[in-house]
Design a protein around this motif. Structure first.
Motif, short mmCIF file in Angstrom:
data_model
loop_
_atom_site.label_atom_id
_atom_site.label_comp_id
_atom_site.label_asym_id
_atom_site.label_seq_id
_atom_site.Cartn_x
_atom_site.Cartn_y
_atom_site.Cartn_z
N GLN A 21 7.96 1.60 -3.39
CA GLN A 21 6.74 2.22 -2.87
C GLN A 21 7.03 2.93 -1.55
O GLN A 21 6.64 4.09 -1.36
CB GLN A 21 5.65 1.15 -2.69
CG GLN A 21 4.31 1.69 -2.25
CD GLN A 21 3.26 0.60 -2.07
OE1 GLN A 21 3.51 -0.58 -2.31
NE2 GLN A 21 2.08 0.99 -1.65
N GLN A 22 7.72 2.26 -0.65
CA GLN A 22 8.03 2.86 0.65
C GLN A 22 8.98 4.04 0.51
O GLN A 22 8.81 5.08 1.16
CB GLN A 22 8.62 1.82 1.60
CG GLN A 22 8.76 2.31 3.03
CD GLN A 22 7.41 2.64 3.66
OE1 GLN A 22 6.52 1.81 3.69
NE2 GLN A 22 7.25 3.85 4.16
N LYS A 23 9.98 3.92 -0.34
CA LYS A 23 10.96 4.99 -0.54
C LYS A 23 10.30 6.24 -1.12
O LYS A 23 10.61 7.36 -0.70
CB LYS A 23 12.08 4.50 -1.46
CG LYS A 23 13.19 5.48 -1.66
CD LYS A 23 14.02 5.62 -0.42
CE LYS A 23 15.28 6.42 -0.73
NZ LYS A 23 16.09 6.61 0.45
N LEU A 24 9.37 6.07 -2.06
CA LEU A 24 8.66 7.22 -2.61
C LEU A 24 7.85 7.93 -1.54
O LEU A 24 7.85 9.17 -1.47
CB LEU A 24 7.76 6.77 -3.77
CG LEU A 24 8.48 6.43 -5.07
CD1 LEU A 24 7.53 5.72 -6.04
CD2 LEU A 24 9.07 7.67 -5.72
N LEU A 25 7.16 7.17 -0.70
CA LEU A 25 6.38 7.77 0.38
C LEU A 25 7.31 8.49 1.36
O LEU A 25 7.05 9.65 1.73
CB LEU A 25 5.57 6.72 1.12
CG LEU A 25 4.70 7.27 2.25
CD1 LEU A 25 3.52 8.07 1.72
CD2 LEU A 25 4.22 6.15 3.15
N ASP A 26 8.39 7.84 1.77
CA ASP A 26 9.31 8.43 2.74
C ASP A 26 9.97 9.69 2.20
O ASP A 26 10.19 10.65 2.93
CB ASP A 26 10.39 7.42 3.14
CG ASP A 26 9.86 6.24 3.93
OD1 ASP A 26 8.71 6.30 4.41
OD2 ASP A 26 10.60 5.25 4.05
N THR A 27 10.29 9.69 0.93
CA THR A 27 11.02 10.81 0.32
C THR A 27 10.11 12.00 0.02
O THR A 27 10.48 13.14 0.28
CB THR A 27 11.72 10.35 -0.98
OG1 THR A 27 12.61 9.28 -0.65
CG2 THR A 27 12.50 11.48 -1.62
N PHE A 28 8.93 11.74 -0.53
CA PHE A 28 8.10 12.83 -1.02
C PHE A 28 6.82 13.08 -0.22
O PHE A 28 6.23 14.15 -0.34
CB PHE A 28 7.73 12.57 -2.49
CG PHE A 28 8.93 12.49 -3.38
CD1 PHE A 28 9.64 13.62 -3.73
CD2 PHE A 28 9.36 11.27 -3.86
CE1 PHE A 28 10.76 13.56 -4.54
CE2 PHE A 28 10.48 11.18 -4.67
CZ PHE A 28 11.19 12.33 -5.02
N GLY A 29 6.37 12.09 0.56
CA GLY A 29 5.14 12.24 1.34
C GLY A 29 3.90 11.96 0.52
O GLY A 29 3.89 12.12 -0.70
N ALA A 30 2.86 11.52 1.20
CA ALA A 30 1.60 11.16 0.54
C ALA A 30 1.02 12.32 -0.25
O ALA A 30 0.46 12.14 -1.33
CB ALA A 30 0.59 10.66 1.57
N GLU A 31 1.18 13.53 0.27
CA GLU A 31 0.57 14.70 -0.37
C GLU A 31 1.15 15.00 -1.75
O GLU A 31 0.57 15.78 -2.51
CB GLU A 31 0.71 15.93 0.53
CG GLU A 31 2.14 16.37 0.78
CD GLU A 31 2.87 15.60 1.88
OE1 GLU A 31 4.05 15.93 2.12
OE2 GLU A 31 2.29 14.68 2.48
N SER A 32 2.25 14.36 -2.10
CA SER A 32 2.88 14.57 -3.42
C SER A 32 2.29 13.68 -4.51
O SER A 32 2.65 13.84 -5.68
CB SER A 32 4.38 14.30 -3.33
OG SER A 32 4.99 15.21 -2.45
N PHE A 33 1.40 12.76 -4.14
CA PHE A 33 0.92 11.77 -5.10
C PHE A 33 -0.60 11.82 -5.30
O PHE A 33 -1.36 11.82 -4.33
CB PHE A 33 1.31 10.36 -4.67
CG PHE A 33 2.78 10.13 -4.74
CD1 PHE A 33 3.38 9.78 -5.94
CD2 PHE A 33 3.57 10.31 -3.62
CE1 PHE A 33 4.76 9.60 -6.01
CE2 PHE A 33 4.94 10.14 -3.68
CZ PHE A 33 5.54 9.79 -4.88
N MET A 34 -0.99 11.84 -6.57
CA MET A 34 -2.38 11.63 -6.92
C MET A 34 -2.70 10.16 -6.71
O MET A 34 -3.76 9.81 -6.19
CB MET A 34 -2.59 12.01 -8.39
CG MET A 34 -4.02 12.17 -8.81
SD MET A 34 -4.22 12.71 -10.53
CE MET A 34 -2.84 13.81 -10.79
N GLU A 35 -1.73 9.29 -7.10
CA GLU A 35 -1.86 7.84 -6.91
C GLU A 35 -0.50 7.25 -6.61
O GLU A 35 0.48 7.59 -7.27
CB GLU A 35 -2.42 7.18 -8.17
CG GLU A 35 -3.78 7.67 -8.56
CD GLU A 35 -4.26 7.15 -9.90
OE1 GLU A 35 -5.48 7.14 -10.10
OE2 GLU A 35 -3.42 6.76 -10.75
#
Length: 66
Positions: A21-35
């Motif tokens: 979860q943290q790695k996805l946020l750090d790598t792509f940023g919140a704006e990259s995710f619908m959820e």
């Protein structure tokens, strides 16, 4: 949209899900995710990061990129 759920066997608690979860946020940023929901004390909904754990997602990772 496309989404995936991931979970471990629990032998390491929710640690693999927390790391992912943290790695996805750090790598792509919140704006990259619908959820982006998981066991950490935050979640992303419609590109915005919120405090708390999204209901029903404290034991696995759920990710839906835009």
């Amino acid at each position: 949209s496309r989404a995936f759920d991931g979970g471990s066997d629990g032998s390491r608690g929710e640690n693999p899900e927390c790391e992912a979860q943290q790695k996805l946020l750090d790598t792509f940023g919140a704006e990259s995710f619908m959820e982006l929901f998981g066991p950490l004390g935050w979640y992303v909904k419609n590109g915005v990061k919120y405090s708390g754990t999204f209901p029903g997602h404290g034991d696995h990772l759920h990710a839906a990129p835009y």
